[in-house]
Design an enzyme around this catalytic site. Structure first.
Site, PDB file in Angstrom:
ATOM      1  N   GLU A  44       0.823  -1.206   0.000  1.00 40.80           N
ATOM      2  CA  GLU A  44       0.000   0.000   0.000  1.00 40.80           C
ATOM      3  C   GLU A  44       0.861   1.263   0.000  1.00 40.80           C
ATOM      4  OE1 GLU A  44      -3.062   0.357  -0.544  1.00 40.80           O
ATOM      5  OE2 GLU A  44      -3.778  -1.694  -0.355  1.00 40.80           O
ATOM      6  N   TYR A 127      -6.635   6.125   4.797  1.00 44.27           N
ATOM      7  CA  TYR A 127      -6.755   5.152   3.709  1.00 44.27           C
ATOM      8  C   TYR A 127      -5.918   3.902   3.963  1.00 44.27           C
ATOM      9  CZ  TYR A 127      -5.480   2.621  -0.400  1.00 44.27           C
ATOM     10  OH  TYR A 127      -5.217   1.582  -1.248  1.00 44.27           O
ATOM     11  N   ASP A 145      -9.284   6.018  -1.622  1.00 44.07           N
ATOM     12  CA  ASP A 145      -8.135   6.536  -2.363  1.00 44.07           C
ATOM     13  C   ASP A 145      -8.661   7.311  -3.570  1.00 44.07           C
ATOM     14  OD1 ASP A 145      -8.978   4.593  -4.160  1.00 44.07           O
ATOM     15  OD2 ASP A 145      -6.987   3.721  -4.447  1.00 44.07           O
TER      16      ASP A 145
END
Length: 358
Positions: A44, A127, A145
């Site tokens: 991520e 997020y 996102d």
């Protein structure tokens, strides 16, 4: 239409169609074959500001060097930055290292499971925490996102700017109302992939969209103007004059300090000016003269003017001057004197990397 105060009623059909689409069209990515929160976290962070195609090799290389939290926490910063070289936004790498050390110190080296603890790690925002907790632990945390903002703004034809406090609240509430609470990790990956592959920023594939009959922006013909942003930060021009100084088979580097771009990376000695200057003007500056005092013969061996290097809020106008000196001065020796052969061992910015590859 304005939706700032709207309460959203869950629409399970949206999640159902997205999951069905994802089962057919979703990308088979290595970090989707694991529930390991460490690997999900690494992926991520790498994919922030980075395309999947570019980030894939970095993901594999990073895990080879740092296979778990303990390995990352014990790594020197220079090695982490060198592994990150080319991805940009180096604060991500520094935050990864700081977070790994926090996990070792605070959580006994075990990746935290509570959303609040994950969110409290350096560099982890709403997020990233939601993505990790939903995918690794099946926590019903909606991940927002850029792809999700785009999908939701079009699906509901929202003109609330996504880069405002009220906009973030609006979209967070909407995302939470839509998430599949039995399969939150799968849902989050589905809607993110849907935005990346179908609901594209430009030329979205509306004819292939499984949500087209529910998309208010498609009906209103406002797809191309969604999402809305309030405004962009002005781009600041900066003028960098790099001094690639050599003496025999040696050259000098210095490490950038805190409080500016590229913190912790190495570069050639730099003189920043408020506007472009010619070499003759640069060579007459007190800062330049102090560096080369008592250097003997100082020869300009080459000049490379680089294309403008665009960062998010800065435009770097850089010129590299290759300068050969007869001997090192005390001022230059205060920097890091290295052999030419070891230059590749040091993490440098993408700008310097591009210069060196010319």
């Amino acid at each position: 239409m304005k939706n700032d105060q709207q309460t959203y009623v869950p629409d399970p059909e949206v999640a159902s169609r997205l999951l069905e689409w994802y089962g057919r069209e979703g990308r088979d990515l290595p970090w989707r074959r694991t529930r390991d929160p460490y690997r999900i976290w690494i992926s991520e962070v790498i994919l922030q500001q980075t395309r999947v195609a570019q980030g894939m090799s970095y993901y594999h290389r990073f895990l080879e060097l740092f296979p778990d939290v303990a390995a990352l926490a014990s790594a020197p910063e220079d090695l982490v930055l060198k592994c990150w070289q080319g991805l940009g936004y180096y604060s991500r790498a520094r935050n990864l290292l700081a977070a790994a050390r926090r996990i070792v110190e605070t959580h006994g080296g075990v990746f935290p499971t509570a959303y609040a603890d994950v969110r409290a790690l350096p560099g982890v925002g709403d997020y990233t925490a939601a993505a990790i907790c939903s995918i690794a632990y099946e926590e019903p945390c909606a991940a927002l996102d850029g792809n999700v903002f785009r999908v939701l703004s079009r699906l509901y034809d929202l003109d609330t700017p996504i880069d405002t406090t009220s906009g973030r609240r609006t979209f967070a509430a909407l995302a939470d109302s839509l998430i599949d609470r039995q399969r939150p990790g799968l849902y989050n990956q589905a809607i993110m992939d849907f935005g990346a592959l179908c609901c594209l920023p430009a030329q979205p594939r509306c004819t292939e969209c499984p949500l087209r009959d529910r998309c208010l922006a498609f009906a209103a013909r406002t797809v191309d103007v969604r999402p809305v942003k309030q405004g962009r930060t002005a781009v600041e021009p900066r003028y960098f004059n790099y001094l690639h100084v050599e003496c025999g088979d040696e050259l000098v580097l210095r490490r950038r300090g805190a409080g500016d771009i590229w913190q912790g990376l190495y570069e050639f000695p730099l003189i920043e000016t408020p506007e472009p200057v010619e070499y003759t003007v640069l060579a007459a500056m007190p800062e330049f003269c102090a560096l080369f005092k008592d250097a003997g013969t100082v020869c300009l061996a080459g000049t490379v003017k680089m294309p403008v290097h665009q960062l998010s809020h800065r435009a770097i106008h850089a010129v590299f001057y290759r300068i050969v000196v007869e001997r090192w001065t005390p001022s230059l020796r205060e920097m890091l004197v290295i052999s030419r052969e070891t230059l590749g061992d040091y993490a440098v910015s993408r700008l310097t990397e591009r210069y060196l590859s010319r």
